[in-house]
Design a protein around this motif. Sequence first.
Motif, short mmCIF file in Angstrom:
data_model
loop_
_atom_site.label_atom_id
_atom_site.label_comp_id
_atom_site.label_asym_id
_atom_site.label_seq_id
_atom_site.Cartn_x
_atom_site.Cartn_y
_atom_site.Cartn_z
N SER A 76 0.83 -1.21 0.00
CA SER A 76 0.00 0.00 0.00
C SER A 76 0.86 1.26 0.00
O SER A 76 0.66 2.18 -0.80
N MET A 92 2.69 6.93 -6.97
CA MET A 92 1.48 7.23 -7.74
C MET A 92 1.67 8.53 -8.55
O MET A 92 2.24 9.51 -8.06
N ILE A 114 -5.89 3.39 -2.33
CA ILE A 114 -4.89 2.33 -2.48
C ILE A 114 -4.89 1.43 -1.24
O ILE A 114 -4.85 0.20 -1.33
#
Length: 517
Positions: A138, A145, A375
């Motif tokens: 995660s 990202m 996420i």
Amino acid sequence: MEHREASISSTRNKDTSLSNIRPILETCKGNIAVFISYLLIATLAYWSILNNTLIGDDYFYTVKAGELPLSGVWHLFNNHPSFVRPLPSLTLWLQYKLFGVEGIYSHLINIAFHAGNAYLLFWLLKKLRVSAHAALISSFMFLIMPVAAEPVTWSSGRFDLMSTFFILLATGLYLISVRNKSNAYYAAALFAAFAAMLCKESAMILVILFPVIELLHGILSEEKEPDKRNLQKRITESVIRLLVFYGIFAGYIAMRFAILGRLGGYKDVPFVSRPQLLTAAKTFWTFLSPVNSQFASNVFLFGIGGFFLFLLIASQGLVLFRWKSATGAIHKTWIFFVIFLFSTIVPVNTQLFRFGMGHNLKDSRELYIITMLAIALMMIGLLEFGWKKDKWRIYATVAVLLLVLPWLWGLSKNNIPWERSAVISNAILEDTHDLLPDPPPNARIYFYGIPEWDGAYIFTNALKHAVAERYGRKDLSIKQIWQDEKDFDLNETKDGYLFEYDPGQEKLILVHGPEGT
């Protein structure tokens, strides 16, 4: 004999003490290793932007704050007419005092906060009893990202980075304080919560998160059959803790009102507005595939957006169908993150769901914490509600990691407009100085046609601060004429120097000097 027995007893006590300390030391080493790894990964991912100059509003925030003397630092509370964010402004003040307007230090600080946020996500998930495997994946996916480009690459994005940092820290500390009934952790959580509010208004979500923590981990304790007296005691303790926190929050609101004369907010962006379906859909599509459309085809955007959406739906489908396979702690964690996600959307409702966000990624920093939470929810669903066999965990992990390469590619492409913006911004300052190396005292300087946005901010409110900094003078009167100022008459510039930006040649032109010169 007695001396020998005492010696043996002492040795045993030392061994016991060491055995108690050793797991703590191992945990600390592991946490340090995770943070250092994330810092290195983040630095490599954002390596291309380290030489970027300050751009956009960076000069406004950095120079305006940095010019304050030590005795005037309290003005960091009211250095902006629309909000109160003194803590990030303090870091900009220190940055200016130490390094001036040198961009590399500003970018390194932002990168460090981004790595810190990834680590704190890992830490919080672990505290919520999510497996180390799910916590690592995660936090790693959050680290790389593509939507993080704006808040990390743009120095002014520090408000979002720091507020996220203190939100995560306050949440974790409050969780520990409730579980362990620790006054020290409670005090630290209140301090971190107040710091978060002094970074950005979105930290107000803590008024929702803290009661949820109290309910899930305080009132609804791990006891299978809680005693009625203990339940009443826990409720009383929770109410007292929350009342103290809400008292601090009320003080924060009163302070904002005293400084701004209102709660705050930009004049053209209301606090509450009705969401619009099409703009909300556009924002959601950008959230799924946050790559600048200048560089990515619709096919590519559809591919990574569709795959991310598939993983999100599959993960929450597992939660629905395999609820009983997870532990009670994971149930609470999933509920907490769902509430966390939806409460985070509320403060940016007007930006995301009234005006919309397209694939030029303007204001995409508003998706920073939202994407992080999505996420985390995805990984909790895939790995904590999925099948317990190692094969499933391997398949789920590989599926998620398929996003790594396109996300890293998207991140590098998203950074290109900011690199280009830094070049343009610096060229504007250099052209101004070359065309007008020594303006007379109290000269008036006008700028027309300076672009505000070209995939990244160039100059918005900061041009006058940037030009004044370049000349090292405070006597100059500098005005930027916005292209939407249709009522402005260019004849009014005859009392000074008019510069116009030529987008075709990407250079600044001196149109005229003061009349009569």
